[in-house]
Design a protein around this motif. Structure first.
Motif, short mmCIF file in Angstrom:
data_model
loop_
_atom_site.label_atom_id
_atom_site.label_comp_id
_atom_site.label_asym_id
_atom_site.label_seq_id
_atom_site.Cartn_x
_atom_site.Cartn_y
_atom_site.Cartn_z
N ASN A 68 0.82 -1.21 0.00
CA ASN A 68 0.00 0.00 0.00
C ASN A 68 0.85 1.26 0.00
O ASN A 68 0.50 2.27 -0.63
CB ASN A 68 -0.92 0.02 1.22
N GLY A 106 3.38 -0.89 -5.55
CA GLY A 106 1.98 -0.66 -5.90
C GLY A 106 1.76 -0.41 -7.38
O GLY A 106 0.72 -0.76 -7.94
N GLY A 150 -0.79 -3.48 -6.85
CA GLY A 150 -1.32 -2.52 -5.89
C GLY A 150 -2.82 -2.41 -5.88
O GLY A 150 -3.39 -1.75 -4.99
#
Length: 307
Positions: A157, A163, A173
């Motif tokens: 995250n 991501g 992601g």
């Protein structure tokens, strides 16, 4: 015991959700901080990034490598838990007739004394056969993994490199429904394989776990980045092969060992209550003349005759 299993399962699931909810502190500017971020998330980010550089820039392969390394590290613990569970199952099958008798006594018990006596007999049965009242339950492997996939969750995250990367056409992601379903399906297969060869009664007891575990994995993967779903999917495949090896290689050996130990164990005699003698027989015994008295009478007669 069934209530304890449900409570333990609920507590484990709740713990997973708490970890994945992001129990991580933030500073006044909203940036992540705290123990979890500094000692779990940041090191995990660095490991993934460095592995990806070694693997040609593939963050997906880096996650797969981390997953396999984690599984290999906890493999001895998983095998130990599996061994304990198999031993418990085999011993339960051997003492099934005695267990059924105790269960009948528990059902027919009315007074508190009778219930306590039946419970004590059950505990003695488990103790005599060196069995656990908890049924070999072990959630330690899952508890050990919690900090790892929590760090993976936050690392994916919070890291732009991870991501924004892709693997096999999907973004690591973003959420991926297909990967989440695949992860849940793999764990369903693992649960099914683990029940092969079990008696019908034990299958009924384990049927709840057969559905709960895959559903939990499905929900977690569905609400998480695809990178974490990839972690679960690869871990599930590893778990399937581990379960196959356990059931078809280790289980026959453990079963033979348990049966051999049971044959060596001396049979304990059943406890019987000595019945009281009938009243008429007791009276007959009491009315019989004493040998000592008869002896004294004969001796007294002989003494008088000699005089």
């Amino acid at each position: 015991m069934k209530n304890f299993k449900k409570l333990l399962l609920s507590g484990t699931l709740l713990s997973v959700m708490v970890f994945l909810s992001g129990c991580m502190g933030h500073d006044s500017d909203g940036n992540p901080s705290g123990f979890i971020y500094e000692f779990l998330v940041v090191p995990t980010q660095q490991v993934i990034i460095q592995l990806a550089e070694l693997l040609g820039g593939s963050y997906g392969l880096a996650i797969i490598v981390i997953t396999l390394v984690v599984r290999l590290i906890i493999l001895p613990l998983n095998l130990s838990q599996s061994k304990k569970s198999i031993i418990q199952q085999e011993k339960m099958a051997l003492i099934k007739p005695e267990m059924e008798e105790v269960q009948k006594k528990q059902k027919s018990a009315v007074t508190a004394e009778e219930k306590a006596a039946a419970q004590q007999e059950l505990m003695s049965l488990y103790k005599d056969n060196n069995m656990s009242m908890l049924g070999g339950i072990g959630c330690l492997p899952l508890l050990i993994q919690m900090p790892i996939f929590t760090a993976m969750f936050q690392a994916i995250n919070l890291s732009k490199e991870i991501g924004n990367s892709t693997f096999l056409g999907f973004s690591l992601g973003n959420q991926n429904i297909a990967l989440a379903i695949a992860a849940g399906a793999v764990y369903f297969v693992q649960s099914y394989v683990s029940m092969i060869g079990l008696p019908d009664e034990q299958k009924k007891q384990m049927r709840t776990m057969m559905y709960v575990s895959p559903i939990m994995i499905l929900m977690v993967s569905f609400t998480s980045p695809a990178g974490l779903g990839l972690y679960w999917f690869v871990g599930g495949i590893f778990a399937v092969f581990q379960t196959l090896i356990t059931n078809f290689i280790f289980k026959p050996r453990i079963k033979a060992q348990v049966e051999a130990e049971a044959r060596k164990r001396p049979a304990k005699p059943k406890r019987t209550i000595k019945q009281a003698e009938p009243v008429a027989q007791q009276s007959k015994v009491l009315n019989q003349p004493s040998n000592k008295t008869n002896g004294r009478g004969r001796n007294a007669g002989k003494q008088q005759k000699n005089r």
